[in-house]
Design an enzyme around this catalytic site. Structure first.
Site, short mmCIF file in Angstrom:
data_model
loop_
_atom_site.label_atom_id
_atom_site.label_comp_id
_atom_site.label_asym_id
_atom_site.label_seq_id
_atom_site.Cartn_x
_atom_site.Cartn_y
_atom_site.Cartn_z
N THR A 38 4.44 -1.46 0.93
CA THR A 38 3.83 -1.84 -0.34
C THR A 38 4.93 -2.40 -1.24
O THR A 38 5.83 -1.69 -1.66
CB THR A 38 3.17 -0.63 -1.02
OG1 THR A 38 2.13 -0.13 -0.17
CG2 THR A 38 2.56 -1.03 -2.36
N HIS A 64 2.48 -0.73 6.78
CA HIS A 64 2.90 -1.83 5.90
C HIS A 64 3.84 -1.31 4.82
O HIS A 64 3.87 -0.11 4.51
CB HIS A 64 1.68 -2.49 5.25
CG HIS A 64 0.98 -1.59 4.28
ND1 HIS A 64 0.00 -0.69 4.67
CD2 HIS A 64 1.14 -1.41 2.93
CE1 HIS A 64 -0.42 -0.01 3.62
NE2 HIS A 64 0.25 -0.41 2.55
N THR A 123 4.42 3.32 5.19
CA THR A 123 3.60 4.49 5.53
C THR A 123 3.26 4.47 7.02
O THR A 123 2.74 3.48 7.54
CB THR A 123 2.31 4.51 4.69
OG1 THR A 123 2.66 4.48 3.30
CG2 THR A 123 1.49 5.76 4.99
N HIS A 183 8.98 1.90 0.96
CA HIS A 183 8.75 2.71 2.15
C HIS A 183 7.58 2.11 2.94
O HIS A 183 6.76 1.36 2.40
CB HIS A 183 8.44 4.17 1.78
CG HIS A 183 7.20 4.32 0.96
ND1 HIS A 183 7.20 4.21 -0.42
CD2 HIS A 183 5.89 4.56 1.33
CE1 HIS A 183 5.98 4.39 -0.88
NE2 HIS A 183 5.16 4.59 0.16
#
Length: 835
Positions: free
Chosen positions: A720, A718, A799, A797
């Site tokens: 963030t 996902h 992960t 970003h």
């Protein structure tokens, strides 16, 4: 810069000139902004919009409609000040030198023998006040006059120690031809003529601090303005002088007696104004020829009643006869009397002549005392000679420049002086005064005390930066004075020097952050002009003797995009980026890298830093017309009234990031002034914004995608979109914001093109296209008092793994959002929404 608006293009090519075609897909404000950031000096603006021209002019950038090639040539070849309210162009054009002429706007000079000392084959031309007699030279669609003259050279010569006028003139013309134009000084008279009528229309009580001779005509129409200067030289000051003898030094090759008389009268008028606040009748004894009366009448209407056996052509009422003691009762109240009686010497023996002069001095004083002894509202300026004499200790002594330093000087007396104590002054002391002291200002009012005056409007142009004033007292005055226009010298040094040398004195330097103001505009000379109906074709130089113009209590404070606005904010950046920098993207790259954002893909369209604030800081010497503190403050309180343009509301954290980038830029450039300025602007941002950080977050907003073009081993990869620090009862408020932003969130065009190790054991994919949405979301949470985002830079970003992996590069791939959710860190999802 100057913007010349044309309906059709021209075939001729001009140096330092760029063409701009009005972009109909953008509004007038955006067109004005784009024009203002072009880097050439001359802009030919085609298919122009009148509203765009108005926007530029109100920003202080000269923008003129041009209807013919003659108009274009006249404006492109020189600089000018533009009265955009009345459509008058004041040229500052010295091309008249090619006619072998110098120019003056003072009529008295034409009646002297100055032409004998000009360059061979040259002539003197009288052009009237601000060059108004030249209007007939220009048959244009706008009013046009050439305000350029050589009066500055002539006056500088008069006050200099040089006698050879021709050499002095030649040197000054060569200097003029090889140095940049002092545009602010040239346009200042035009500015003052607009400024003071507009102030007087609104404010009844006005104080003017520190006027000099260049303003001697400006205030003749404003007797109620209270002037403050450096004070008068009075009789009791002579106690410090040692006796001297007659010097007999020649000051000027050509006769400047007319100039001296004019200065004496103007000094007396302003002395009268400060006592009585009204215009006096002017009586003159021994008046002929007084050609300078014509100069005063060009500016202001006075009644001159004169006595002299010879003609006084410009007086209102002339008595072609002598004036005697018995005639004093002919003089009315509310007047000034100028006594300049002196019999011509002719062939009289000097000893006999000396007796006559001393007798006339006593006679002149008797007339002065008799005039002042009765009636009311009277001031007298009387010619005296160096002799043993009793004078009131408060009498004001004048010694304006005259052709030769001999025995002559003048005294100003008022009705209080004649009842004051008198002191005996020996002849030698008067000679010491004459030989050593030149009165250099027609304003002899007392000095200004640096205290706020709540009922007055204070104007202090170029008057308060001197280091004989307390720097803190100047700051306190500006902070406390509710209504004023005050200038202080800008700190444009590179070593953050608190004061700098100017001529034979030192000036304190200031930055906008030195002041704590509300309802005030801090701008440049150009920005100030725009607020008073003027614009200018040449901006102030980035270094040198430049000033901040601080306008307190202005009704233009909330007109953020009209006055002291962001026009030209990127101009210096463009000059650097498209000429000497490593790439035109240098600024974007540096701003991201200096905030540890290493994803530079699309950095020019998705930057993590406010470019406005960054440019306003690192290039403040070039663009301090833009009032950065006002811009920040109005954004912080949500009172930004924008009339047009492509408006983007910055999140407060973007402003902080800009300060951090500017600070690193300053360190690399060894620019200590920008370093302090950036630090203080960051402090100011933190002061006016209530920024809180979720550095110990308990919730986060996640974005889940339909698919990810990389291998991953986390359960659900996902993005963030930000972290929060909230109490559980604030979850509803967060959800409300997310629902309001739903459409925009799902429209966000997110893409990815590579993976990298964000830190040890944290393998992530980049996410581009997120920052704009993130900052909008930040603003929504900020307005709702919800702590969102961390103090460090937000790096979007996704992960993928918590182990070391090889980086991968792919073609840029668009990611389709599946859902957006709010989840407690190490807890459960409390809200989830799909498109």
């Amino acid at each position: 810069m100057k913007v010349l608006a044309l309906r059709h293009s021209v075939a001729q090519v001009y140096a330092d000139t760029q063409t701009y075609l009005h972009d109909d897909s953008k509004d007038e404000y955006e067109n004005a902004f784009l024009i203002s950031n072009l880097t050439t000096h001359n802009i030919l603006y085609l298919n122009y919009s009148l509203k765009t021209l108005k926007i530029l002019n109100k920003s202080g950038i000269a923008a003129v409609e041009v209807q013919s090639l003659d108009e274009l040539f006249a404006l492109i070849r020189c600089n000018f000040t533009y009265d955009y309210e009345n459509n008058i162009v004041y040229l500052h054009d010295y091309s008249y030198y090619t006619n072998n002429e110098i120019r003056t706007d003072q009529h008295w000079i034409t009646k002297t023998d100055i032409t004998e000392y000009l360059l061979p084959g040259w002539k003197l031309t009288y052009v009237g006040y601000n060059g108004k007699n030249t209007r007939g030279h220009y048959n244009f669609s706008f009013s046009c006059q050439n305000a350029a003259t050589d009066d500055d050279i002539i006056v500088e010569y008069i006050y200099s120690n040089e006698l050879d006028f021709q050499n002095f003139l030649l040197r000054k013309i060569k200097e003029r031809m090889t140095t940049s134009l002092p545009i602010a000084r040239l346009s200042n008279r035009v500015f003052r003529d607009k400024l003071f009528p507009s102030i007087m229309n609104i404010h009844k009580k006005v104080i003017n601090v520190g006027p000099r001779n260049e303003s001697m005509f400006t205030f003749l129409n404003f007797p109620t303005i209270k002037q403050f200067s450096n004070g008068a030289y009075i009789v009791k000051h002579t106690i410090k002088l040692k006796q001297e003898k007659w010097l007999g030094k020649r000051v000027s090759q050509f006769d400047i007696g007319q100039y001296k008389n004019m200065l004496n009268i103007v000094t007396t008028i302003y002395y009268y104004y400060n006592l009585y606040h009204s215009k006096p009748i002017i009586y003159m004894l021994g008046s002929a020829p007084s050609y300078w009366i014509h100069d005063i009448k060009q500016y202001s209407d006075f009644t001159f009643e004169t006595w002299d056996p010879l003609d006084t052509p410009y007086s209102t009422i002339h008595h072609k006869e002598l004036f005697f003691d018995k005639d004093v009762n002919k003089l009315r109240d509310n007047s000034v009397l100028y006594i300049d009686i002196r019999t011509d010497r002719k062939n009289i023996d000097w000893k006999e002549w000396r007796k006559i002069v001393e007798q006339q001095t006593v006679s002149n004083l008797n007339i002065a005392y008799k005039y002042l002894a009765t009636g009311k509202a009277k001031v007298c300026c009387v010619k005296l000679t160096a002799m043993d004499l009793e004078l009131p200790i408060t009498a004001k002594l004048l010694h304006h420049p005259t052709t030769e330093v001999r025995s002559e000087f003048y005294a100003i007396l008022d009705v209080w002086d004649i009842i004051n104590i008198k002191r005996f002054i020996p002849k030698g002391v008067f000679y010491a005064f004459i030989n050593n002291i030149t009165t250099d200002n027609v304003f002899i009012q007392p000095p200004f005390k640096l205290k706020a005056s709540p009922t007055d409007y204070i104007v202090a142009l170029y008057a308060l930066s001197n280091d004989f004033n307390s720097r803190q007292d100047v700051i306190n005055l500006i902070n406390k004075q509710k209504q004023s226009l005050i200038t202080v010298r800008i700190n444009n040094t590179f070593k953050d020097e608190p004061k700098v040398n100017f001529k034979n004195i030192y000036d304190w330097t200031f930055l906008p952050t030195d002041f704590e103001l509300k309802d005030s505009v801090i701008t440049s000379y150009d920005g100030c002009l725009g607020m008073f109906g003027l614009s200018i074709s040449l901006s102030s130089k980035p270094t040198g003797n430049n000033h901040l113009f601080i306008i307190n209590g202005t009704d233009k404070y909330y007109k953020l995009d009209q006055y002291a606005n962001h026009m030209s904010i990127s101009r210096r950046s463009h000059q650097i980026r498209f000429s000497e920098s490593a790439t035109s993207y240098s600024g974007y790259i540096f701003r991201d890298l200096s905030n540890n954002n290493f994803n530079l893909i699309g950095t020019n369209v998705e930057n993590s830093v406010s470019g406005h604030v960054y440019n306003a800081l690192i290039y403040y010497r070039y663009n301090y017309t833009f009032d950065l503190k006002r811009w920040i403050y109005l954004h912080s309180i949500g009172k930004v009234a924008v009339q047009g343009g492509r408006y983007y509301e910055h999140a407060p954290i973007e402003l902080i990031y800009a300060c951090r980038s500017a600070r690193e830029f300053a360190i690399l450039q060894d620019d200590l002034t920008v370093l302090r300025y950036a630090n203080e602007i960051e402090e100011y941002i933190n002061k006016v914004y209530s920024i809180t950080y979720a550095d110990d977050p308990n919730y986060f907003i996640g974005i889940k995608f339909n698919s990810i073009p990389y291998e991953y081993d986390v359960k659900v990869p996902h993005l963030t979109l930000g972290v929060l620090f909230i109490s559980d009862n604030m979850i509803h408020d967060v959800v409300t914001v997310l629902k309001k932003m739903k459409t925009e969130l799902f429209k966000t065009e997110i893409s990815t093109s590579y993976t990298y190790m964000l830190s040890d054991n944290m393998y992530v994919a980049n996410a581009s296209g997120v920052l704009s949405t993130y900052f909008k979301l930040y603003n929504m949470f900020y307005r709702n008092h919800i702590t969102f985002g961390q103090s460090r830079m937000f790096i979007p970003h996704i992960t993928l793994s918590f182990s070391n992996k090889q980086t991968v590069r792919i073609e840029s791939t668009r990611l389709k959002i599946n859902s957006i959710y709010l989840r407690k860190i190490k807890g459960e999802t409390v809200f989830d929404m799909s498109e």
